[in-house]
Write an enzyme that holds these catalytic residues in place. Structure first.
Site, mmCIF file in Angstrom:
data_model
loop_
_atom_site.group_PDB
_atom_site.id
_atom_site.type_symbol
_atom_site.label_atom_id
_atom_site.label_comp_id
_atom_site.label_asym_id
_atom_site.label_seq_id
_atom_site.Cartn_x
_atom_site.Cartn_y
_atom_site.Cartn_z
ATOM 1 N N GLU A 150 0.832 -1.213 0.000
ATOM 2 C CA GLU A 150 0.000 0.000 0.000
ATOM 3 C C GLU A 150 0.864 1.260 0.000
ATOM 4 O OE1 GLU A 150 -3.483 2.278 2.609
ATOM 5 O OE2 GLU A 150 -2.772 0.285 3.225
ATOM 6 N N THR B 52 0.017 8.187 8.370
ATOM 7 C CA THR B 52 0.472 9.572 8.248
ATOM 8 C C THR B 52 1.997 9.640 8.214
ATOM 9 O OG1 THR B 52 0.577 9.923 10.640
ATOM 10 C CG2 THR B 52 -1.544 10.363 9.561
#
Length: 389
Positions: free
Chosen positions: A243, A366
């Site tokens: 990902e 993040t």
């Protein structure tokens, strides 16, 4: 002309994909961006072309191709300037379907993977929760075994394809006492009683649907458990490498598109008797942006090559996303500036591109979380390992 990473076959595939996107997708992008709904027909067309099966074995209807076909798909999706459409496609093919490919048994693959390759079923991956964010281990969603089923309760948020998906790959705690070692993965039918979805209104990625999902005593058959019980955290961590690399590739391709567009504009826009690409201040900024893009792109290809060989590249993929998404934001900002007032106008592509790019340093972990992961590896000497068989 072949390169170290791309053969003649890869290049032919790229050109075919470009033609397909221009013919079948681009004419609809503005409508999908406006409505936030992608028409179902395009999923079937992607399936017919084999684009959803690039990484799936032939036994389940896929093509079983190397990762650089996936890289090409990701790059070209970024160059039609709809981050939302691109996200919907890769979230299905490389978030939901990756778990089906890796952890599903033959029964689940026949029920969900093969229809996913064909574009007949759309999937989504449900990990992030309202109170957990990037902290996967703190999830509160539970799946408690009761006789011949699991009872699923909890919520997930920021789920791409969450509204319109036909099935969900859901992470839930099956043993609350074990912490992150008590997480399991399930495939859940979207039509199951007790599943509700709330569509979220986003700054960018407007074409894709992003949802907050709630599970209220949802009954999940025992046969819908993916892999081994309580092994879900290891599966999730292993697939985060793909990902994060995907988001790194998206970023360098998005930045490349932005700079190409800006350069075309600058070659036509005149000021003080010459085109603005002749002004040294702008030329040197372009050079810096080009160099940053090229460095990220070549690093991302290097990581993709290692991942394709089966190497566990958690550190490298995390670096890919961290640096590439930061670079892409900076490129988008600078390219909007190159266009001046026109960069701020919605009729030009840069405004949307800037909004879409901003999700890069947030989604999939993040940048702050990624830095801590890398710090644990290089400072604390922590070793991440793939899930045990």
């Amino acid at each position: 002309m072949s390169t170290i990473y791309f053969t003649e076959e890869h290049l032919l595939f790229r050109q075919s994909l470009k033609d397909f996107l221009q013919k079948e997708v681009v004419p609809h992008v503005e409508e999908w961006e406006r409505t936030g709904t992608i028409d179902r027909f395009i999923w079937k067309k992607f399936g017919e072309m084999g684009y959803f099966g690039l990484a799936t074995p032939e036994a389940y209807g896929g093509l079983g191709l190397d990762i650089f076909y996936t890289v090409i798909l990701l790059e070209e999706l970024q160059k039609i300037n709809s981050g939302g459409f691109a996200a919907a496609i890769w979230a299905h093919a490389y978030l939901a379907m990756t778990h089906l490919n890796k952890e599903a048994n033959d029964d689940i693959k026949e029920r969900y993977l093969t229809p996913s390759v064909d574009g007949e079923k759309i999937g989504c991956l449900c990990i992030t929760e309202p109170f957990g964010g990037s902290d996967v281990a703190s999830m509160r969603t539970t799946a408690i075994k009761k006789e011949d089923k699991y009872i699923l309760n909890g919520s997930k948020t920021f789920i791409t394809n969450g509204v319109y998906a036909d099935y969900m790959i859901v992470a839930a705690k099956t043993d609350m006492e074990l912490g992150n070692k008590g997480i399991s993965i399930f495939v859940v039918d979207r039509k199951s009683k007790g599943v509700t979805a709330n569509k979220l209104n986003k700054l960018g990625w407007r074409a894709s649907d992003t949802a907050e999902l709630a599970f209220d005593n949802v009954e999940v058959p025992l046969k819908n458990l993916m892999g081994k019980e309580n092994m879900g955290f290891s599966y999730i961590m292993e697939h985060f490498s793909l990902e994060r690399l995907i988001m790194g590739v998206n970023a360098h391709a998005r930045a490349e598109y932005a700079l190409d567009y800006a350069l075309q504009y600058m070659s036509e826009r005149e000021a003080f008797g010459k085109t603005i690409d002749k002004f040294q201040a702008l030329r040197h900024r372009v050079v810096d942006l080009h160099a940053d893009i090229e460095m990220c792109k070549q690093y991302n290809y290097y990581v993709a090559g290692r991942l394709d060989k089966g190497e566990y590249v958690v550190k490298e993929a995390t670096i890919s996303k961290l640096k590439s998404t930061k670079m892409a934001d900076e490129v988008a900002y600078e390219c909007l500036q190159f266009l001046g007032g026109y960069g701020y106008i919605e009729d030009y592509p840069m405004a949307r591109l800037l909004r879409d790019s901003r999700l890069g340093p947030i989604g999939g972990g993040t940048s702050e979380i990624l830095r801590e992961i890398i710090a644990k590896i290089i400072i604390d000497k922590k070793e991440y390992r793939p899930a045990a068989d």
